[in-house]
Scaffold this motif. Structure first.
Motif, PDB file in Angstrom:
ATOM      1  N   THR A   1      36.374  11.448  26.094  1.00  0.00           N
ATOM      2  CA  THR A   1      36.891  10.378  25.233  1.00  0.00           C
ATOM      3  C   THR A   1      38.386  10.141  25.388  1.00  0.00           C
ATOM      4  O   THR A   1      38.889   9.093  24.989  1.00  0.00           O
ATOM      5  CB  THR A   1      36.634  10.690  23.745  1.00  0.00           C
ATOM      6  OG1 THR A   1      37.334  11.890  23.384  1.00  0.00           O
ATOM      7  CG2 THR A   1      35.155  10.810  23.445  1.00  0.00           C
TER       8      THR A   1
ATOM      9  N   LEU B   1      40.499  11.892  23.760  1.00  0.00           N
ATOM     10  CA  LEU B   1      41.081  12.363  22.501  1.00  0.00           C
ATOM     11  C   LEU B   1      41.533  13.809  22.673  1.00  0.00           C
ATOM     12  O   LEU B   1      40.991  14.540  23.501  1.00  0.00           O
ATOM     13  CB  LEU B   1      40.059  12.278  21.371  1.00  0.00           C
ATOM     14  CG  LEU B   1      39.540  10.879  21.047  1.00  0.00           C
ATOM     15  CD1 LEU B   1      38.367  10.953  20.074  1.00  0.00           C
ATOM     16  CD2 LEU B   1      40.657  10.021  20.469  1.00  0.00           C
TER      17      LEU B   1
ATOM     18  N   THR C   1      42.957  16.943  17.576  1.00  0.00           N
ATOM     19  CA  THR C   1      42.445  15.877  16.707  1.00  0.00           C
ATOM     20  C   THR C   1      40.977  16.108  16.393  1.00  0.00           C
ATOM     21  O   THR C   1      40.563  16.022  15.231  1.00  0.00           O
ATOM     22  CB  THR C   1      42.633  14.496  17.371  1.00  0.00           C
ATOM     23  OG1 THR C   1      44.026  14.249  17.541  1.00  0.00           O
ATOM     24  CG2 THR C   1      42.012  13.388  16.540  1.00  0.00           C
TER      25      THR C   1
ATOM     26  N   THR D   1      42.235   9.703  10.174  1.00  0.00           N
ATOM     27  CA  THR D   1      42.521   9.355  11.565  1.00  0.00           C
ATOM     28  C   THR D   1      42.481   7.847  11.737  1.00  0.00           C
ATOM     29  O   THR D   1      42.084   7.119  10.833  1.00  0.00           O
ATOM     30  CB  THR D   1      41.525  10.059  12.510  1.00  0.00           C
ATOM     31  OG1 THR D   1      41.988   9.913  13.850  1.00  0.00           O
ATOM     32  CG2 THR D   1      40.126   9.513  12.376  1.00  0.00           C
TER      33      THR D   1
ATOM     34  N   THR E   1      40.497   6.288  17.348  1.00  0.00           N
ATOM     35  CA  THR E   1      39.759   7.556  17.428  1.00  0.00           C
ATOM     36  C   THR E   1      38.307   7.354  17.012  1.00  0.00           C
ATOM     37  O   THR E   1      37.386   7.823  17.689  1.00  0.00           O
ATOM     38  CB  THR E   1      40.422   8.621  16.532  1.00  0.00           C
ATOM     39  OG1 THR E   1      41.768   8.827  16.994  1.00  0.00           O
ATOM     40  CG2 THR E   1      39.646   9.921  16.544  1.00  0.00           C
TER      41      THR E   1
ATOM     42  N   ARG F   1      36.434   5.468  19.759  1.00  0.00           N
ATOM     43  CA  ARG F   1      36.120   6.314  20.921  1.00  0.00           C
ATOM     44  C   ARG F   1      34.951   7.254  20.621  1.00  0.00           C
ATOM     45  O   ARG F   1      34.085   7.474  21.475  1.00  0.00           O
ATOM     46  CB  ARG F   1      37.334   7.126  21.333  1.00  0.00           C
ATOM     47  CG  ARG F   1      38.420   6.287  21.976  1.00  0.00           C
ATOM     48  CD  ARG F   1      39.564   7.168  22.371  1.00  0.00           C
ATOM     49  NE  ARG F   1      40.733   6.391  22.737  1.00  0.00           N
ATOM     50  CZ  ARG F   1      41.733   6.880  23.460  1.00  0.00           C
ATOM     51  NH1 ARG F   1      41.685   8.125  23.897  1.00  0.00           N
ATOM     52  NH2 ARG F   1      42.769   6.140  23.739  1.00  0.00           N
TER      53      ARG F   1
END
Length: 102
Positions: free
Chosen positions: A50, A52, A56, A68, A72, A75
């Motif tokens: 992803t 990320l 996170t 968040t 995010t 994704r």
């Protein structure tokens, strides 16, 4: 009531520390994907696919009330092939649940 303000780009997020109104279902989505794909994967795998950060993802998974941004959430929805409401849910406050909400 305690209020914490978190800034993410130009958007301000307010998180009430005494009542957590949004709950992420990342753990449930991970288990569902493990079952349907027939393979185990970790936060590191999700992060790699992803883009990320592991931090996170770990906060979403383990930190109650973590807030968040929409990128995010987008994704994660793409990764799991799900809708926003599959990934997170709104939990009513106690007075809302009893019909005494504003």
């Amino acid at each position: 009531m305690h209020v914490c303000t978190t800034f993410n780009t130009s958007v301000s997020y307010f998180l009430r520390l005494d009542v957590f109104m949004i709950r992420f279902k990342l753990g449930e989505m991970m288990e569902k994907k493990r079952f349907t794909d027939g393979r185990r994967f970790s936060i590191t795998d999700i992060a790699a696919e992803t883009g990320l950060s592991r931090v996170t993802l770990s906060k979403i998974l383990n930190q109650k009330g973590y807030g968040t941004g929409t990128d995010t959430i987008d994704r994660l929805c793409q990764f799991f092939g799900c809708r926003v409401e599959d990934l997170m849910e709104h939990l009513p406050e106690a007075n809302e649940a009893n019909g005494a909400g504003n």
